[in-house]
Design a protein around this motif. Structure first.
Motif, PDB file in Angstrom:
ATOM      1  N   PRO A 171     -46.265  96.078  47.643  1.00 52.12           N
ATOM      2  CA  PRO A 171     -46.085  97.643  47.796  1.00 52.12           C
ATOM      3  C   PRO A 171     -44.786  98.157  47.815  1.00 52.12           C
ATOM      4  CG  PRO A 171     -46.568  96.761  49.988  1.00 52.12           C
ATOM      5  CD  PRO A 171     -46.573  95.553  48.788  1.00 52.12           C
ATOM      6  N   ASN A 172     -44.559  99.527  47.380  1.00 47.64           N
ATOM      7  CA  ASN A 172     -43.034 100.124  47.621  1.00 47.64           C
ATOM      8  C   ASN A 172     -42.600 100.087  49.277  1.00 47.64           C
ATOM      9  OD1 ASN A 172     -43.340 100.720  44.987  1.00 47.64           O
ATOM     10  ND2 ASN A 172     -43.957 102.908  45.455  1.00 47.64           N
ATOM     11  N   ILE A 173     -41.395  99.971  49.482  1.00 45.71           N
ATOM     12  CA  ILE A 173     -40.773  99.628  50.744  1.00 45.71           C
ATOM     13  C   ILE A 173     -40.770 101.075  51.426  1.00 45.71           C
ATOM     14  CG2 ILE A 173     -38.829  99.236  51.963  1.00 45.71           C
ATOM     15  CD1 ILE A 173     -37.993  97.194  49.682  1.00 45.71           C
ATOM     16  N   PHE A 174     -41.448 101.120  52.659  1.00 50.54           N
ATOM     17  CA  PHE A 174     -41.142 102.513  53.585  1.00 50.54           C
ATOM     18  C   PHE A 174     -40.099 102.054  54.407  1.00 50.54           C
ATOM     19  CE2 PHE A 174     -42.497 104.762  57.212  1.00 50.54           C
ATOM     20  CZ  PHE A 174     -42.333 105.947  56.874  1.00 50.54           C
ATOM     21  N   GLU A 175     -40.339 100.951  55.195  1.00 50.17           N
ATOM     22  CA  GLU A 175     -39.461 100.657  56.300  1.00 50.17           C
ATOM     23  C   GLU A 175     -39.297  99.050  56.498  1.00 50.17           C
ATOM     24  OE1 GLU A 175     -38.288 101.204  61.004  1.00 50.17           O
ATOM     25  OE2 GLU A 175     -40.385 101.398  60.092  1.00 50.17           O
ATOM     26  N   ILE A 176     -37.920  98.636  56.260  1.00 55.29           N
ATOM     27  CA  ILE A 176     -37.610  97.256  56.707  1.00 55.29           C
ATOM     28  C   ILE A 176     -37.175  97.117  58.055  1.00 55.29           C
ATOM     29  CG2 ILE A 176     -36.207  95.289  56.584  1.00 55.29           C
ATOM     30  CD1 ILE A 176     -35.629  96.132  53.515  1.00 55.29           C
ATOM     31  N   PHE A 177     -38.482  96.024  58.832  1.00 49.73           N
ATOM     32  CA  PHE A 177     -38.024  96.132  60.231  1.00 49.73           C
ATOM     33  C   PHE A 177     -37.807  94.624  60.672  1.00 49.73           C
ATOM     34  CE2 PHE A 177     -42.679  96.187  59.348  1.00 49.73           C
ATOM     35  CZ  PHE A 177     -42.950  94.973  59.668  1.00 49.73           C
ATOM     36  N   TRP A 178     -37.697  93.827  59.863  1.00 53.54           N
ATOM     37  CA  TRP A 178     -37.098  92.363  60.445  1.00 53.54           C
ATOM     38  C   TRP A 178     -36.412  91.841  59.083  1.00 53.54           C
ATOM     39  CZ3 TRP A 178     -36.598  89.663  64.692  1.00 53.54           C
ATOM     40  CH2 TRP A 178     -36.542  88.493  64.755  1.00 53.54           C
ATOM     41  N   MET A 179     -35.471  91.107  59.420  1.00 53.44           N
ATOM     42  CA  MET A 179     -34.707  90.490  58.252  1.00 53.44           C
ATOM     43  C   MET A 179     -33.676  89.349  58.636  1.00 53.44           C
ATOM     44  SD  MET A 179     -31.585  92.170  55.639  1.00 53.44           S
ATOM     45  CE  MET A 179     -30.493  92.447  57.099  1.00 53.44           C
ATOM     46  N   THR A 180     -33.623  88.403  57.961  1.00 54.56           N
ATOM     47  CA  THR A 180     -32.652  87.263  58.053  1.00 54.56           C
ATOM     48  C   THR A 180     -31.787  87.094  56.844  1.00 54.56           C
ATOM     49  OG1 THR A 180     -34.153  85.665  57.023  1.00 54.56           O
ATOM     50  CG2 THR A 180     -34.352  86.231  59.661  1.00 54.56           C
ATOM     51  N   CYS A 181     -30.576  86.687  56.973  1.00 52.60           N
ATOM     52  CA  CYS A 181     -29.763  86.558  56.100  1.00 52.60           C
ATOM     53  C   CYS A 181     -28.621  85.475  56.219  1.00 52.60           C
ATOM     54  CB  CYS A 181     -28.885  87.911  55.443  1.00 52.60           C
ATOM     55  SG  CYS A 181     -27.695  87.939  54.145  1.00 52.60           S
ATOM     56  N   ASP A 182     -29.020  84.439  55.323  1.00 52.52           N
ATOM     57  CA  ASP A 182     -28.052  83.198  55.751  1.00 52.52           C
ATOM     58  C   ASP A 182     -27.299  82.534  54.584  1.00 52.52           C
ATOM     59  OD1 ASP A 182     -28.908  82.638  58.526  1.00 52.52           O
ATOM     60  OD2 ASP A 182     -31.343  82.438  57.614  1.00 52.52           O
ATOM     61  N   LEU A 183     -26.239  81.911  54.430  1.00 49.79           N
ATOM     62  CA  LEU A 183     -25.341  81.285  53.795  1.00 49.79           C
ATOM     63  C   LEU A 183     -25.927  80.027  53.571  1.00 49.79           C
ATOM     64  CD1 LEU A 183     -21.642  82.521  54.492  1.00 49.79           C
ATOM     65  CD2 LEU A 183     -23.417  83.589  52.690  1.00 49.79           C
ATOM     66  N   CYS A 184     -26.040  79.480  52.413  1.00 46.44           N
ATOM     67  CA  CYS A 184     -26.337  78.160  51.950  1.00 46.44           C
ATOM     68  C   CYS A 184     -25.398  77.533  50.783  1.00 46.44           C
ATOM     69  CB  CYS A 184     -28.085  78.173  51.499  1.00 46.44           C
ATOM     70  SG  CYS A 184     -29.018  78.857  52.164  1.00 46.44           S
ATOM     71  N   ASP A 185     -25.043  76.145  51.274  1.00 45.62           N
ATOM     72  CA  ASP A 185     -24.238  75.616  50.406  1.00 45.62           C
ATOM     73  C   ASP A 185     -23.095  76.039  49.530  1.00 45.62           C
ATOM     74  OD1 ASP A 185     -24.054  73.021  49.020  1.00 45.62           O
ATOM     75  OD2 ASP A 185     -25.134  73.685  47.177  1.00 45.62           O
ATOM     76  N   VAL A 186     -22.316  76.725  50.576  1.00 45.23           N
ATOM     77  CA  VAL A 186     -20.894  77.402  49.930  1.00 45.23           C
ATOM     78  C   VAL A 186     -20.028  76.121  49.706  1.00 45.23           C
ATOM     79  CG1 VAL A 186     -19.281  78.920  50.425  1.00 45.23           C
ATOM     80  CG2 VAL A 186     -21.506  79.402  51.504  1.00 45.23           C
ATOM     81  N   GLN A 187     -19.471  76.266  48.434  1.00 45.21           N
ATOM     82  CA  GLN A 187     -18.496  75.356  48.193  1.00 45.21           C
ATOM     83  C   GLN A 187     -17.240  75.927  47.543  1.00 45.21           C
ATOM     84  OE1 GLN A 187     -20.289  72.411  45.332  1.00 45.21           O
ATOM     85  NE2 GLN A 187     -22.048  72.338  46.585  1.00 45.21           N
ATOM     86  N   PHE A 188     -16.118  75.208  47.512  1.00 41.62           N
ATOM     87  CA  PHE A 188     -14.623  75.621  47.297  1.00 41.62           C
ATOM     88  C   PHE A 188     -14.176  74.727  46.313  1.00 41.62           C
ATOM     89  CE2 PHE A 188     -15.533  77.650  51.429  1.00 41.62           C
ATOM     90  CZ  PHE A 188     -15.487  79.092  50.944  1.00 41.62           C
ATOM     91  N   LYS A 189     -13.544  75.267  45.316  1.00 38.83           N
ATOM     92  CA  LYS A 189     -12.850  74.249  44.361  1.00 38.83           C
ATOM     93  C   LYS A 189     -11.538  75.104  44.059  1.00 38.83           C
ATOM     94  CE  LYS A 189     -13.267  71.919  39.779  1.00 38.83           C
ATOM     95  NZ  LYS A 189     -13.951  71.726  38.597  1.00 38.83           N
ATOM     96  N   LEU A 190     -10.602  73.931  44.293  1.00 39.26           N
ATOM     97  CA  LEU A 190      -9.006  74.512  44.122  1.00 39.26           C
ATOM     98  C   LEU A 190      -8.649  74.080  42.517  1.00 39.26           C
ATOM     99  CD1 LEU A 190      -7.372  73.125  47.274  1.00 39.26           C
ATOM    100  CD2 LEU A 190      -9.033  75.028  46.981  1.00 39.26           C
ATOM    101  N   SER A 191      -7.745  75.246  42.297  1.00 44.44           N
ATOM    102  CA  SER A 191      -7.079  75.120  41.005  1.00 44.44           C
ATOM    103  C   SER A 191      -5.734  75.929  41.295  1.00 44.44           C
ATOM    104  CB  SER A 191      -7.694  75.560  39.991  1.00 44.44           C
ATOM    105  OG  SER A 191      -7.812  76.961  39.812  1.00 44.44           O
ATOM    106  N   ASP A 192      -4.603  75.687  40.452  1.00 44.37           N
ATOM    107  CA  ASP A 192      -3.473  76.152  40.377  1.00 44.37           C
ATOM    108  C   ASP A 192      -3.619  77.706  40.673  1.00 44.37           C
ATOM    109  OD1 ASP A 192      -2.398  73.661  40.142  1.00 44.37           O
ATOM    110  OD2 ASP A 192      -1.509  74.037  37.990  1.00 44.37           O
ATOM    111  N   GLY A 193      -3.011  78.268  41.823  1.00 42.32           N
ATOM    112  CA  GLY A 193      -3.122  79.601  42.109  1.00 42.32           C
ATOM    113  C   GLY A 193      -4.555  80.197  42.268  1.00 42.32           C
TER     114      GLY A 193
END
Length: 519
Positions: free
Chosen positions: A185-207
């Motif tokens: 259905p269309n959204i009338f009101e959001i009353f509960w929410m979770t938001c989490d980060l998963c599997d964040v990775q970093f890779k270095l290169s010059d600059g």
């Protein structure tokens, strides 16, 4: 003669402290929210509003924001939610901290429990931990060369270092729009929410630093239409991007802490004017340290051939990168619905938190023990209690391999769940499978003798006079050409040449001819 020195940039923890804070209060339900019939779930977030250091103390002011999901005490037991906050104001003793220090705080919500006092009032209790530390940068001066006209012998040594090349804070923005699929259905009101980060990775290169990961978004909402039906939606949103970082080189080693600093969600209309689009904006806070591993050649000793040279030494506290390593362990288990509670008909959403009990050094690396706490929100099919949640705990013990680790080492460890899967076996039991990812960076702290200064003087005539002009020397256990040359004021190269030695290695019992170089 003059010593040439090289600055080595080192970071270290100056001081640290920690405390636990117990929070408790009775919270009234706001007028716009329905009465409470039964609690379903709760979640909390610690917000630091002020962090101020004085001499030997740190003032920490903040609040615990919490959200409670509950069933309303109406004819139809619909889910609803309310928000609130518990303030705290703590003065924490921290020996050695000064007003000019920048204090870093790591906050953790160890426990949050909510109880019903009556249909319009809740009892909220929480336990939070605050771990504070101050980092400082300092320079060690290493003597790397000696200039001058007098003939001298220089002994060199190569040391391994982890120098702090870059330290800064940055942000990374994530903006996404998600359109809920047809059938919802269309959204009338959001009353509960979770938001989490998963599997964040970093890779270095010059600059540049490349970042990628996923955002797991779940929301429970009241839909438009007759009876305002309750629905939910869950999505795994990938993200990636590039951060500019001046001075960065690919071979450097990163130690980056990533967390959600700001979160905003907004419901928008789609092309047809229906409220079916969710706009998500996240700001990720990045606390970045970039280290450069290097081998630096320093002077470890000096002696003169025509002059007496006294070496003044001191002790430098250095660190080298022992290892940055990642590990994974798979866990499985199951949990049951609490006795007397309605059975599961469908699982809406599952989440997992990691509770660490102990991290200690063992022969193979870091022994990590703790538990994965899995909580599932589910639909029951029972009109009296249409939604409920259940929880299970899976203990674990894992060794993150770090060869060569020892008690003097320091480390930073990150743990995160991924690949969480919760499936119903029947209405009363669910099977859990997940992977815990460990990421650790370990430094070896050590002390190294350093040449701080030298004093040059004329040789002692009596001492020189006591030395024979030519010596037939028999090498003893532990002898080196350096020690022999220093004793007789003879260059090491001269000893090698006279005795036709290919290198500096000598064996006990070996006979050497030493020709005095100074009269």
């Amino acid at each position: 003669m003059e010593l040439i020195r090289k600055n080595i940039h080192i970071d270290r923890v100056k001081c640290r402290a920690g405390t636990q804070v117990a929070l408790e209060d009775d919270i009234n339900i706001t007028d716009i929210r329905p009465d409470v019939y039964q609690l379903v779930q709760e979640q909390g977030e610690i917000v630091i509003e002020e962090l101020r250091a004085v001499q030997d103390h740190v003032h920490v002011k903040g609040k615990l924001n919490f959200t409670v999901l509950y069933l309303s005490d109406d004819d139809v037991r619909k889910p609803s939610s309310m928000e609130g906050s518990l303030p705290f104001d703590e003065q924490i003793y921290m020996e050695g901290v000064t007003p000019t220090d920048g204090v870093i705080v790591k906050k953790e919500l160890e426990d949050l429990s909510v109880g019903i006092i009556n249909s319009r009032k809740l009892s909220v209790q929480a336990l939070i931990s605050l771990n504070l530390h101050v980092e400082e940068l300092y320079d060690e001066e290493a003597a790397v060369e000696l200039t001058g006209e007098e003939p001298v012998e220089l002994k060199r040594k190569v040391i391994d270092l982890a120098g702090l090349a870059i330290q800064k804070k940055d942000i990374f923005r994530i903006r996404e729009e998600i359109e809920i699929p047809s059938g919802h259905p269309n959204i009338f009101e959001i009353f509960w929410m979770t938001c989490d980060l998963c599997d964040v990775q970093f890779k270095l290169s010059d600059g540049r630093i490349a970042i990628q990961g996923q955002v797991q978004l779940f929301f429970l909402y009241e839909g438009e239409g007759e009876g305002r039906p309750v629905s939910w939606y869950e999505s795994m949103i990938p993200f990636s991007g590039i951060l500019d970082c001046q001075g960065l080189r690919e071979q450097m080693v990163d130690d980056i802490v990533c967390s959600i600093g700001h979160r905003e969600i907004e419901v928008k209309a789609d092309a047809d004017g229906e409220e079916r689009v969710v706009s998500l904006e996240l700001v990720l806070d990045l606390d970045m340290k970039i280290y450069e591993e290097e081998q630096t050649e320093i002077l470890s000793d000096v002696y003169g051939v025509t002059k007496e040279i006294d070496v003044i030494t001191g002790t430098a506290k250095l660190k080298q990168l022992l290892m940055k390593n990642n590990g994974r362990t798979r866990l499985s288990g199951h949990f049951k619905v609490a006795e007397g509670m309605p059975k599961m008909q469908q699982i809406c959403h599952s989440s997992c938190g990691i509770q660490l009990a102990e991290v200690r050094i063992v022969e193979e690396g870091l022994r990590i023990t703790g538990a994965a706490v899995v909580e599932s929100l589910y639909e029951t099919g029972d009109t009296e209690i249409p939604y409920d949640s259940c929880e299970g705990t899976i203990p674990f013990s894992y060794v993150l391999e770090i060869p060569g680790i020892r008690e003097t080492c320091t480390w930073r460890l990150e743990t995160a769940p991924c690949e969480l899967s919760v499936t119903m076996t029947d209405g009363e039991e669910a099977d859990v499978k997940l992977v815990i990812v460990f990421s650790g960076i370990v430094f070896d702290n050590y002390e190294e003798p350093m040449i701080r200064d030298i004093r040059v003087s004329d040789p002692d005539p009596e001492k020189l006079g006591a030395l024979p002009g030519i010596v037939a020397y028999i090498a003893r256990e532990g002898d080196s050409l350096w020690d022999i040359g220093k004793r007789y004021y003879v260059p090491v190269s001269q000893i090698r040449e006279i005795n036709e030695l290919a290198d500096d290695e000598i064996q006990p019992g070996e006979k050497l001819l030493i020709v005095k170089g100074v009269s």
